[in-house]
Scaffold this motif. Structure first.
Motif, PDB file in Angstrom:
ATOM      1  N   GLY A 341       0.866  -1.437   0.519  1.00 37.38           N
ATOM      2  CA  GLY A 341      -0.094  -0.058  -0.106  1.00 37.38           C
ATOM      3  C   GLY A 341       0.861   1.017  -0.073  1.00 37.38           C
ATOM      4  N   LEU A 342       1.644   0.906  -0.054  1.00 44.04           N
ATOM      5  CA  LEU A 342       3.191   1.969  -0.160  1.00 44.04           C
ATOM      6  C   LEU A 342       2.697   3.059  -1.217  1.00 44.04           C
ATOM      7  N   PRO A 343       2.426   2.781  -2.122  1.00 49.61           N
ATOM      8  CA  PRO A 343       2.527   3.502  -3.818  1.00 49.61           C
ATOM      9  C   PRO A 343       0.975   4.384  -2.847  1.00 49.61           C
ATOM     10  N   VAL A 344       0.130   4.388  -2.602  1.00 54.53           N
ATOM     11  CA  VAL A 344      -0.776   4.515  -1.629  1.00 54.53           C
ATOM     12  C   VAL A 344      -0.514   6.170  -0.930  1.00 54.53           C
ATOM     13  N   ALA A 345      -0.078   5.291   0.043  1.00 51.74           N
ATOM     14  CA  ALA A 345       0.303   5.766   0.880  1.00 51.74           C
ATOM     15  C   ALA A 345       1.133   7.446   1.558  1.00 51.74           C
ATOM     16  N   VAL A 346       2.780   7.318  -0.236  1.00 48.76           N
ATOM     17  CA  VAL A 346       3.278   7.937  -0.856  1.00 48.76           C
ATOM     18  C   VAL A 346       3.062   8.569  -2.028  1.00 48.76           C
ATOM     19  N   ARG A 347       3.049   9.252  -2.581  1.00 47.75           N
ATOM     20  CA  ARG A 347       2.729   9.748  -3.715  1.00 47.75           C
ATOM     21  C   ARG A 347       3.939   9.884  -4.577  1.00 47.75           C
ATOM     22  N   ASP A 348       4.631   9.015  -5.831  1.00 46.34           N
ATOM     23  CA  ASP A 348       5.916   9.115  -6.222  1.00 46.34           C
ATOM     24  C   ASP A 348       6.662  10.360  -6.510  1.00 46.34           C
ATOM     25  N   GLY A 349       7.675  11.278  -6.791  1.00 50.17           N
ATOM     26  CA  GLY A 349       7.809  12.650  -7.090  1.00 50.17           C
ATOM     27  C   GLY A 349       6.817  13.961  -6.598  1.00 50.17           C
ATOM     28  N   VAL A 350       5.789  13.298  -6.037  1.00 51.10           N
ATOM     29  CA  VAL A 350       5.195  15.016  -5.286  1.00 51.10           C
ATOM     30  C   VAL A 350       5.378  15.435  -3.874  1.00 51.10           C
ATOM     31  N   SER A 351       5.163  13.952  -2.904  1.00 51.99           N
ATOM     32  CA  SER A 351       5.081  13.822  -1.158  1.00 51.99           C
ATOM     33  C   SER A 351       6.088  13.746  -1.218  1.00 51.99           C
ATOM     34  N   GLU A 378      11.697  20.999   0.034  1.00 52.33           N
ATOM     35  CA  GLU A 378      10.771  21.672   0.426  1.00 52.33           C
ATOM     36  C   GLU A 378      10.024  21.744  -0.155  1.00 52.33           C
ATOM     37  N   GLU A 379       9.282  21.236  -1.505  1.00 52.04           N
ATOM     38  CA  GLU A 379       8.652  21.482  -2.549  1.00 52.04           C
ATOM     39  C   GLU A 379       8.210  19.474  -2.413  1.00 52.04           C
ATOM     40  N   LEU A 380       8.644  19.001  -2.201  1.00 51.95           N
ATOM     41  CA  LEU A 380       7.930  17.513  -0.840  1.00 51.95           C
ATOM     42  C   LEU A 380       7.420  17.955  -0.244  1.00 51.95           C
ATOM     43  N   ALA A 381       8.206  18.894   1.268  1.00 48.47           N
ATOM     44  CA  ALA A 381       7.726  18.254   1.782  1.00 48.47           C
ATOM     45  C   ALA A 381       5.796  19.436   1.994  1.00 48.47           C
ATOM     46  N   GLY A 382       5.457  20.602   1.726  1.00 53.04           N
ATOM     47  CA  GLY A 382       4.307  20.532   1.329  1.00 53.04           C
ATOM     48  C   GLY A 382       4.040  20.124   0.292  1.00 53.04           C
ATOM     49  N   ASN A 383       3.836  19.486  -0.257  1.00 52.29           N
ATOM     50  CA  ASN A 383       3.131  18.362  -1.083  1.00 52.29           C
ATOM     51  C   ASN A 383       2.261  18.062  -0.421  1.00 52.29           C
ATOM     52  N   ALA A 384       3.459  17.094   0.904  1.00 54.88           N
ATOM     53  CA  ALA A 384       3.356  15.887   1.249  1.00 54.88           C
ATOM     54  C   ALA A 384       2.082  16.078   2.774  1.00 54.88           C
ATOM     55  N   VAL A 385       2.102  17.310   3.204  1.00 53.88           N
ATOM     56  CA  VAL A 385       1.183  17.846   3.849  1.00 53.88           C
ATOM     57  C   VAL A 385      -0.077  17.222   3.591  1.00 53.88           C
ATOM     58  N   GLY A 386      -0.055  18.431   2.265  1.00 56.05           N
ATOM     59  CA  GLY A 386      -1.374  17.657   1.289  1.00 56.05           C
ATOM     60  C   GLY A 386      -1.839  16.945   1.134  1.00 56.05           C
ATOM     61  N   HIS A 387      -0.990  16.112   0.647  1.00 55.74           N
ATOM     62  CA  HIS A 387      -1.552  14.216   0.950  1.00 55.74           C
ATOM     63  C   HIS A 387      -1.621  14.226   1.367  1.00 55.74           C
TER      64      HIS A 387
END
Length: 417
Positions: A341-351, A378-387
């Motif tokens: 399920g990790l490809p659902v929990a983590v958006r590759d190249g986004v978060s 920092e780009e990934l970090a910002g996207n991570a919160v939204g994801h």
């Protein structure tokens, strides 16, 4: 829906996740039970007593009771020995229900195959539907076994097959797990319901990174890689250590800033060699950059996530990966294995980033890409919160209750057909 019986034979929701058999399943049970209680539903969680000091009944939260069932010796009983105690555990569960009027529980929800075996009996005796969450599946684990890890026994495979056949609803964390239940266990597709886990968005949220690092004795210029979870081959913390060694071989100057945090305790087959990671760090000559911390909970765990530049989840299999969600909710990118399920929990190249395989070189490259490129991080970090905010335990509880109601309605139709 007035009352729900939750079965968790092998691990108590009162235990600290990150060591022994306590992990994401414990978090799942606590979070969903608490939210059901907040909606006026009484929840009783049955688990095996592991100490004579435990009270027969403990309150986890208002409306949530934990019943400690005596089944076998209190201590020194491994998970692989618990099948021999299922009869005793089932007797304790049935005895508790017998004190009430018939129909006391509306549904029984079992977690992990051991609980499913008891839930199967409770379903027949109580005439209520059985909803089952596997959390991990033996056939899936054996197909992706870590080197030197112990395969899941045939007894478990058979037990899971029986529960899959008898359960009224099977809850899967992702579409991938749903497909595995159908393909590997011949589950009825109409009985499989996908209910993604959530994350506690109040506890896990962005915070003061410098304060988090200061509390851990880390400098603002440190490059911090973190692993959070149980120390066992399945979770593959050794992959992070090997990747860190590869990073230092490529960039020796990084040694003065690199810190690798390993947070958790021995579990599963890792109990046999609890100091294996310490020895591996010494063999790789990176002991000076590795810090081992015991399992953390609450605000302490959120502090770990906030202090890290990246959290690594290199598992050989994860039905979902709650650690990945928690880290991202705190604003920390995740580098994870592209499994389960990790490809659902983590958006590759986004978060964050997904890595194929478990070799040190691609892991070192993926980790370096994140932590040595501040702008990208920092780009990934910002996207991570939204994801991460797409997942919440309230949403999980909504789906859970809908699944309960659906199972109850179908069960009644079958009973009175």
């Amino acid at each position: 829906m007035k009352r729900v019986a939750v079965l968790s034979v092998h691990t108590s929701p009162l235990e600290q996740p990150g060591t022994g058999d306590a992990g994401g399943m414990n978090v799942y049970i606590v979070q969903t039970a608490t939210r059901m209680a907040q909606r006026g539903i009484e929840v009783e969680i049955f688990t095996r007593a592991t100490s004579s000091d435990l009270p027969p009944v403990a309150e986890l939260a208002p409306g949530v009771k934990v019943r400690h069932v005596v089944a076998g010796p209190f201590e020194g009983l491994g998970k692989e020995e618990l099948p021999g105690q299922l009869c005793a555990f089932a007797a304790g569960v049935l005895r508790a229900e017998a004190r009430h009027e018939p129909g006391h529980y509306d549904v029984v929800h079992s977690h992990y195959w051991l609980s499913g075996q008891v839930g199967w009996l409770a379903r027949e005796r109580w005439a209520v539907p059985l909803v089952h969450t596997a959390h991990t599946l033996a056939k899936v684990k054996n197909l992706a076994l870590a080197a030197a890890d112990t395969p899941e026994p045939r007894m478990r495979v058979i037990g899971e097959e029986q529960v899959v056949t008898e359960a009224d609803r099977l809850l899967a964390n992702t579409d991938v797990e749903a497909a595995e239940l159908i393909k590997l266990y011949d589950a009825d597709p109409d009985k499989v319901l996908v209910v993604p886990p959530g994350v506690d968005l109040e506890r896990f949220r962005p915070g003061d990174r410098e304060a988090a690092r200061s509390a851990l004795g880390l400098g603002p210029e440190s490059v911090v890689l973190a692993f959070v979870g149980r120390i066992q081959p399945l979770k593959a913390p050794d992959v992070l250590l090997r990747a860190a060694a590869e990073m230092l071989a490529r960039e020796p100057a990084l040694r003065s800033r690199l810190v690798v945090l390993i947070v958790g305790g021995p579990s599963g087959s890792g109990m046999k060699t609890p100091d294996q990671l310490v020895r591996l760090a010494a063999e790789l000559r990176i002991s000076d950059v590795v810090r081992f911390l015991p399992p953390q909970g609450g605000a302490d765990l959120a502090r770990i996530y906030r202090a890290a530049d990246v959290v690594a989840v290199p598992s050989y299999n994860e039905s979902f990966g709650l650690v990945a969600l928690e880290a991202q909710a705190c604003g920390t990118p995740v580098v994870a294995a592209s499994v389960g399920g990790l490809p659902v929990a983590v958006r590759d190249g986004v978060s964050g980033a997904l890595v194929d395989g478990h070799d040190a070189e691609p892991w070192a490259r993926a980790l370096s890409d994140v932590v040595l490129n501040p702008g990208y991080r920092e780009e990934l970090a910002g996207n991570a919160v939204g994801h991460a905010r797409r997942f919440s335990w309230d949403r999980t509880t909504d789906s859970l209750l809908a699944g309960y109601a659906e199972a109850r309605d179908v069960f009644r139709e079958e009973v009175f057909a």
